[in-house]
Design a protein around this motif. Structure first.
Motif, PDB file in Angstrom:
ATOM      1  N   HIS A  62       0.961  -1.222  -0.057  1.00 20.42           N
ATOM      2  CA  HIS A  62      -0.305  -0.630  -0.079  1.00 20.42           C
ATOM      3  C   HIS A  62       0.834   0.933   0.093  1.00 20.42           C
ATOM      4  CE1 HIS A  62      -3.527  -1.911   0.537  1.00 20.42           C
ATOM      5  NE2 HIS A  62      -3.351  -2.576   1.466  1.00 20.42           N
ATOM      6  N   GLY A  63       2.062   1.075  -0.170  1.00 16.83           N
ATOM      7  CA  GLY A  63       2.883   2.635  -0.441  1.00 16.83           C
ATOM      8  C   GLY A  63       3.008   2.603  -1.976  1.00 16.83           C
ATOM      9  N   VAL A  64       4.660   3.048  -1.925  1.00 15.61           N
ATOM     10  CA  VAL A  64       4.788   4.169  -3.029  1.00 15.61           C
ATOM     11  C   VAL A  64       6.203   3.539  -4.099  1.00 15.61           C
ATOM     12  CG1 VAL A  64       3.704   6.183  -1.979  1.00 15.61           C
ATOM     13  CG2 VAL A  64       6.176   5.883  -1.957  1.00 15.61           C
ATOM     14  N   GLY A  65       6.069   2.012  -3.453  1.00 19.10           N
ATOM     15  CA  GLY A  65       7.598   1.879  -4.782  1.00 19.10           C
ATOM     16  C   GLY A  65       6.467   1.226  -5.802  1.00 19.10           C
ATOM     17  N   ALA A  66       5.747   1.024  -6.003  1.00 20.41           N
ATOM     18  CA  ALA A  66       5.601   0.046  -7.278  1.00 20.41           C
ATOM     19  C   ALA A  66       6.209  -0.082  -8.564  1.00 20.41           C
ATOM     20  CB  ALA A  66       4.029  -0.270  -7.024  1.00 20.41           C
ATOM     21  N   GLU A  67       5.712   1.089  -8.602  1.00 23.06           N
ATOM     22  CA  GLU A  67       5.878   2.029 -10.044  1.00 23.06           C
ATOM     23  C   GLU A  67       7.360   2.008 -10.478  1.00 23.06           C
ATOM     24  OE1 GLU A  67       4.626   5.521 -13.487  1.00 23.06           O
ATOM     25  OE2 GLU A  67       3.601   5.085 -11.392  1.00 23.06           O
ATOM     26  N   LEU A  68       7.734   2.463  -9.670  1.00 18.12           N
ATOM     27  CA  LEU A  68       9.493   2.164 -10.156  1.00 18.12           C
ATOM     28  C   LEU A  68      10.517   1.103  -9.374  1.00 18.12           C
ATOM     29  CD1 LEU A  68      10.749   5.540  -8.653  1.00 18.12           C
ATOM     30  CD2 LEU A  68      11.403   4.701 -10.740  1.00 18.12           C
ATOM     31  N   ALA A  69       9.417  -0.002  -8.609  1.00  8.89           N
ATOM     32  CA  ALA A  69      10.474  -0.696  -8.706  1.00  8.89           C
ATOM     33  C   ALA A  69       9.913  -1.759  -9.752  1.00  8.89           C
ATOM     34  CB  ALA A  69       9.510  -1.875  -7.006  1.00  8.89           C
ATOM     35  N   GLU A  70       8.656  -1.642 -10.287  1.00  9.61           N
ATOM     36  CA  GLU A  70       8.835  -2.850 -11.620  1.00  9.61           C
ATOM     37  C   GLU A  70       9.274  -2.253 -13.239  1.00  9.61           C
ATOM     38  OE1 GLU A  70       4.018  -3.595 -10.196  1.00  9.61           O
ATOM     39  OE2 GLU A  70       3.939  -2.120 -12.293  1.00  9.61           O
TER      40      GLU A  70
ATOM     41  N   LYS B 116       0.847 -18.561  -6.096  1.00 14.22           N
ATOM     42  CA  LYS B 116       0.190 -18.817  -7.108  1.00 14.22           C
ATOM     43  C   LYS B 116       0.426 -19.086  -9.108  1.00 14.22           C
ATOM     44  CE  LYS B 116      -2.576 -15.259  -8.478  1.00 14.22           C
ATOM     45  NZ  LYS B 116      -3.493 -14.020  -8.290  1.00 14.22           N
ATOM     46  N   HIS B 117       1.956 -18.123  -8.687  1.00 13.21           N
ATOM     47  CA  HIS B 117       2.602 -18.617  -9.671  1.00 13.21           C
ATOM     48  C   HIS B 117       4.331 -19.001  -9.913  1.00 13.21           C
ATOM     49  CE1 HIS B 117       0.979 -14.402 -11.376  1.00 13.21           C
ATOM     50  NE2 HIS B 117       0.822 -14.161 -10.771  1.00 13.21           N
ATOM     51  N   GLN B 118       3.977 -20.057  -9.307  1.00 13.10           N
ATOM     52  CA  GLN B 118       5.817 -20.401  -8.159  1.00 13.10           C
ATOM     53  C   GLN B 118       6.750 -19.790  -8.388  1.00 13.10           C
ATOM     54  OE1 GLN B 118       4.979 -24.293 -10.642  1.00 13.10           O
ATOM     55  NE2 GLN B 118       4.453 -25.627  -8.981  1.00 13.10           N
ATOM     56  N   ALA B 119       6.473 -18.095  -8.503  1.00 13.91           N
ATOM     57  CA  ALA B 119       8.138 -17.649  -8.448  1.00 13.91           C
ATOM     58  C   ALA B 119       8.784 -17.776  -7.422  1.00 13.91           C
ATOM     59  CB  ALA B 119       6.899 -15.678  -7.634  1.00 13.91           C
ATOM     60  N   THR B 120      10.074 -17.549  -7.918  1.00 12.32           N
ATOM     61  CA  THR B 120      11.144 -18.202  -6.920  1.00 12.32           C
ATOM     62  C   THR B 120      11.786 -17.136  -6.450  1.00 12.32           C
ATOM     63  OG1 THR B 120      12.276 -18.019  -8.939  1.00 12.32           O
ATOM     64  CG2 THR B 120      13.941 -18.658  -7.462  1.00 12.32           C
ATOM     65  N   LEU B 121      11.087 -16.123  -6.103  1.00 11.10           N
ATOM     66  CA  LEU B 121      11.103 -15.147  -4.443  1.00 11.10           C
ATOM     67  C   LEU B 121       9.658 -13.819  -4.734  1.00 11.10           C
ATOM     68  CD1 LEU B 121      14.413 -13.019  -5.766  1.00 11.10           C
ATOM     69  CD2 LEU B 121      14.055 -14.819  -4.547  1.00 11.10           C
ATOM     70  N   ALA B 122       9.561 -14.163  -3.220  1.00 10.48           N
ATOM     71  CA  ALA B 122       8.761 -12.571  -3.005  1.00 10.48           C
ATOM     72  C   ALA B 122       8.708 -11.794  -2.364  1.00 10.48           C
ATOM     73  CB  ALA B 122       7.177 -13.632  -1.733  1.00 10.48           C
ATOM     74  N   CYS B 123       8.808 -10.657  -2.744  1.00 11.18           N
ATOM     75  CA  CYS B 123       9.531  -9.775  -3.011  1.00 11.18           C
ATOM     76  C   CYS B 123       8.643  -8.090  -1.749  1.00 11.18           C
ATOM     77  CB  CYS B 123      10.360  -9.259  -3.583  1.00 11.18           C
ATOM     78  SG  CYS B 123      11.268 -10.206  -3.788  1.00 11.18           S
ATOM     79  N   ALA B 124       9.105  -7.715  -1.463  1.00  9.71           N
ATOM     80  CA  ALA B 124       8.367  -6.818  -0.728  1.00  9.71           C
ATOM     81  C   ALA B 124       9.289  -5.243  -0.495  1.00  9.71           C
ATOM     82  CB  ALA B 124       7.472  -7.209   0.641  1.00  9.71           C
ATOM     83  N   ASN B 125       8.174  -3.740  -0.262  1.00 11.43           N
ATOM     84  CA  ASN B 125       8.944  -2.996   0.091  1.00 11.43           C
ATOM     85  C   ASN B 125       8.188  -2.616   0.758  1.00 11.43           C
ATOM     86  OD1 ASN B 125       9.981  -2.253  -3.220  1.00 11.43           O
ATOM     87  ND2 ASN B 125      11.514  -2.606  -1.895  1.00 11.43           N
ATOM     88  N   ASP B 126       8.613  -1.719   1.735  1.00 15.09           N
ATOM     89  CA  ASP B 126       7.732  -1.244   2.833  1.00 15.09           C
ATOM     90  C   ASP B 126       6.742  -0.283   2.298  1.00 15.09           C
ATOM     91  OD1 ASP B 126      10.129   0.869   2.917  1.00 15.09           O
ATOM     92  OD2 ASP B 126       9.701   0.954   5.225  1.00 15.09           O
ATOM     93  N   PRO B 127       6.087   0.499   2.795  1.00 12.57           N
ATOM     94  CA  PRO B 127       4.876   1.848   2.458  1.00 12.57           C
ATOM     95  C   PRO B 127       5.906   3.046   2.026  1.00 12.57           C
ATOM     96  CG  PRO B 127       4.292   0.999   4.419  1.00 12.57           C
ATOM     97  CD  PRO B 127       5.641   0.193   4.363  1.00 12.57           C
ATOM     98  N   ASP B 128       7.232   3.542   2.135  1.00 11.04           N
ATOM     99  CA  ASP B 128       8.022   4.211   1.082  1.00 11.04           C
ATOM    100  C   ASP B 128       9.357   3.902   0.894  1.00 11.04           C
ATOM    101  OD1 ASP B 128       9.528   3.381   4.033  1.00 11.04           O
ATOM    102  OD2 ASP B 128      10.503   5.386   3.964  1.00 11.04           O
ATOM    103  N   ALA B 129       9.255   2.595   0.521  1.00 13.74           N
ATOM    104  CA  ALA B 129      10.584   1.573  -0.316  1.00 13.74           C
ATOM    105  C   ALA B 129      11.460   1.948  -0.036  1.00 13.74           C
ATOM    106  CB  ALA B 129      10.313   2.361  -1.350  1.00 13.74           C
ATOM    107  N   ASP B 130      12.166   2.305   1.773  1.00 13.26           N
ATOM    108  CA  ASP B 130      13.233   2.501   1.454  1.00 13.26           C
ATOM    109  C   ASP B 130      14.080   0.983   2.695  1.00 13.26           C
ATOM    110  OD1 ASP B 130      12.047   2.747   3.991  1.00 13.26           O
ATOM    111  OD2 ASP B 130      13.273   4.213   4.220  1.00 13.26           O
ATOM    112  N   ARG B 131      13.131  -0.400   2.108  1.00 11.66           N
ATOM    113  CA  ARG B 131      13.057  -1.214   2.849  1.00 11.66           C
ATOM    114  C   ARG B 131      12.788  -2.507   1.743  1.00 11.66           C
ATOM    115  NH1 ARG B 131      12.422   1.875   7.884  1.00 11.66           N
ATOM    116  NH2 ARG B 131      13.676   1.452   9.915  1.00 11.66           N
TER     117      ARG B 131
END
Length: 573
Positions: free
Chosen positions: A236-244, A291-306
């Motif tokens: 629910h943070g601000v990292g999605a667009e740049l991360a993708e 669902k996708h048998q992905a290699t990694l399950a990754c997360a940024n925290d809401p301000d994307a510094d972690r």
């Protein structure tokens, strides 16, 4: 306090918080009023952070305006070109963040200081990057990072792009106190723009960060990225667009974002606590990975510094890596991507010492600091030279920085570097788990744990009690060295001492004869004692990793139990 509340109502520009305060006054809620007016949110090296609401001990528009005024005055007094250099301002997706950021801009431009203001929400590392990229005098991010929805914050960067450290925090705090009793000036943003004092940072700024990531020498490993699949959440943070975007730029085509958590939403409707370390916070991204048998399950925290990651096991389940494991994997990997003898890497005093072991083995320079990324990056800048370039630093609380593009933790480049590490391993038929095992077999299993002990609010400093009667052993293991950061002195068991080159802090570090380590320090924000433990278990080639971990865990359990028991009588909840 009545007069104080009257003055507050007269100064507060926000009708919402004025009404909130008036309702508390009308209801005669003395306890709540006392909580809000008994003091002021303390400005420190992390800036401000607190619950949103009316009063000087809460986050609100008036507190932001007073804080921004104090910061502006301090900059004008200490940086001769502050007005021309300007201040970069960005904000996260919490309900009040945009208004707080715009208030800060209105205050600073009224003082004649140029402001670079992001046109939309922005990840914290993007703003930190902007400070040096734009040669600004300072930076501000309005964010409460991974704190619960009721919170917001005001983080300040100095002109070097790192979070402020003493004496700047005290200097700014003194100016804020002055601003709190004086009339405030604000300049409408339209007028500020017309006067050339406000520059909007539009998509070109975001793209500039993207291009710098693409050009980074440390992020050029394009070994079969399409073979790795990644589930991702911005929480629910601000990292999605740049991360993708940075993943796509590097060739990662199998990226699956958690739709329910992709867009900024400061109410965090699908997580109780938007911190990837908290139980349940990674549930949706792990479900997406399955669902996708992905290699990694990754997360940024809401301000994307972690950055946090769970890695698929042979059994098809997902297991979280600790912050230390991610840091060790990234540090080890990056040291293979450059000349280690020309590299500088660092961690904090409570992070695993395994990175130091790895760095020493390959001839890299290692440094250690107090907890907090403000120390890691400021010290890195001091220590790097023409022959030793800063490469990597991390802290166990999921903070990592890759190279010197951003002088703060950056969850976006950490995500990309970890994905590239995983892809390179996969190209050789190996997994992240294989790599961890290889590191453990070469250097030993380093197991770390943390325990927080609630204290009575009026309890005396435990560190002082431990200094008066220093222990000679912990859990039956002789102490061979004690580092006392309060006195900046290292005490050896033979009675000799030496000085420690770290800022003073109420921390005691015990080094035991079996290379175990215990760190004891009070929390800086609440009445708690924090204890950090490390045990090391050597395994040989005929030993199984599982047996090695069993021995390490047994050693850790005993160390925890006996050390915690030894503190009984010194602590009380």
């Amino acid at each position: 306090m009545k007069e104080q509340m009257k003055q507050w109502l007269a100064r507060d520009p926000d009708p919402v918080t004025r009404e909130e305060l008036q309702q508390l006054i009308d209801a005669g809620n003395a306890q709540e009023l006392a909580a809000r007016f008994s003091g002021r949110l303390a400005f420190g090296t992390a800036g401000l952070r607190g619950i949103v609401g009316a009063g000087p001990n809460r986050m609100n528009r008036l507190v932001i305006q007073e804080t921004s005024t104090g910061l502006g005055h301090y900059l004008m007094k200490t940086v001769g070109t502050a007005a021309e250099q300007g201040v970069v301002i960005g904000y996260d997706g919490r309900p009040d963040s945009k208004a707080f950021a715009h208030d800060a801009a209105a205050v600073l431009t009224a003082l004649g200081i140029k402001v670079y203001l992001t046109h939309a929400v922005a990840p914290t590392p993007l703003v930190a990057y902007g400070v040096t990229a734009l040669n600004a005098a300072a930076g501000i991010v309005v964010t409460a990072s991974h704190n619960p929805p009721a919170y917001n914050g005001f983080k300040v960067y100095w002109g070097n792009g790192a979070q402020i450290i003493p004496p700047h925090d005290q200097g700014i705090a003194a100016e804020i106190d002055q601003a709190a009793v004086q009339p405030l000036k604000l300049l409408a943003l339209d007028e500020a723009q017309q006067k050339g004092l406000l520059v909007w940072l539009d998509e070109l700024f975001y793209q500039d960060y993207r291009e710098r990531v693409k050009a980074s020498a440390l992020l050029q490993n394009h070994t079969e990225p399409a073979s790795v699949s990644i589930a991702y959440t911005a929480m629910h943070g601000v990292g999605a667009e740049l991360a993708e975007t940075v993943l796509a730029d590097a060739g990662f085509t199998q990226v699956y974002s958690v739709a329910a958590q992709r867009e900024p939403d400061g109410t965090f409707p699908t997580v109780n606590f938007p911190n990837p370390e908290e139980p349940g916070a990674m549930d949706l991204v792990i479900a997406e990975a399955k669902k996708h048998q992905a290699t990694l399950a990754c997360a940024n925290d809401p301000d994307a510094d972690r950055f946090a990651v769970a890695v698929r096991t042979e059994e098809g389940e997902y297991k979280m890596l600790t912050g230390d494991q991610v840091g060790v994997l990234l540090g080890h990997y990056l040291l293979t991507r450059t000349n280690p003898e020309e590299s500088l890497v660092g961690t904090t005093i409570v992070s695993s010492s395994l990175l130091q072991k790895i760095a020493t083995a390959v001839g890299a320079e290692y440094f250690q600091t107090l907890t907090g990324f403000k120390w890691l990056t400021n010290v890195a800048m001091q220590k790097q030279s023409g022959s030793k370039q800063f490469l990597f630093a991390y802290e166990e609380a999921l903070g990592y920085t890759v190279g010197n593009m951003v002088w703060d933790k950056d969850g976006l480049t950490a995500l990309l570097a970890f994905a590239q590490l995983t892809a390179e391993l996969a190209s050789h038929g190996r997994t992240v788990w294989d790599q961890l095992e290889a590191i453990y077999r070469e250097h030993g299993i380093y197991l770390n744990a943390q325990v927080s002990i609630a204290l009575s609010p009026n309890s005396p400093p435990i560190g002082d009690s431990l200094r008066q009667q220093p222990p000679e052993e912990i859990a039956g293991r002789n102490i061979v060295r004690i580092d006392d950061l309060k006195t900046s002195t290292r005490h050896f068991s033979d009675g000799t001492t030496e000085a420690i080159d770290l800022p003073g802090s109420d921390v005691l570090i015990y080094f035991l004869e079996d290379e175990s380590r215990v760190v004891v320090r009070p929390s800086g924000t609440e009445p708690k004692l924090k204890c950090y433990y490390e045990v090391i278990e050597v395994i040989d080639q005929v030993d199984t990793l599982a047996h090695g971990f069993q021995r390490a865990q047994s050693s850790m359990d005993e160390l925890l139990r006996r050390h915690q028991n030894s503190l009984t009588g010194l602590t009380a909840d």
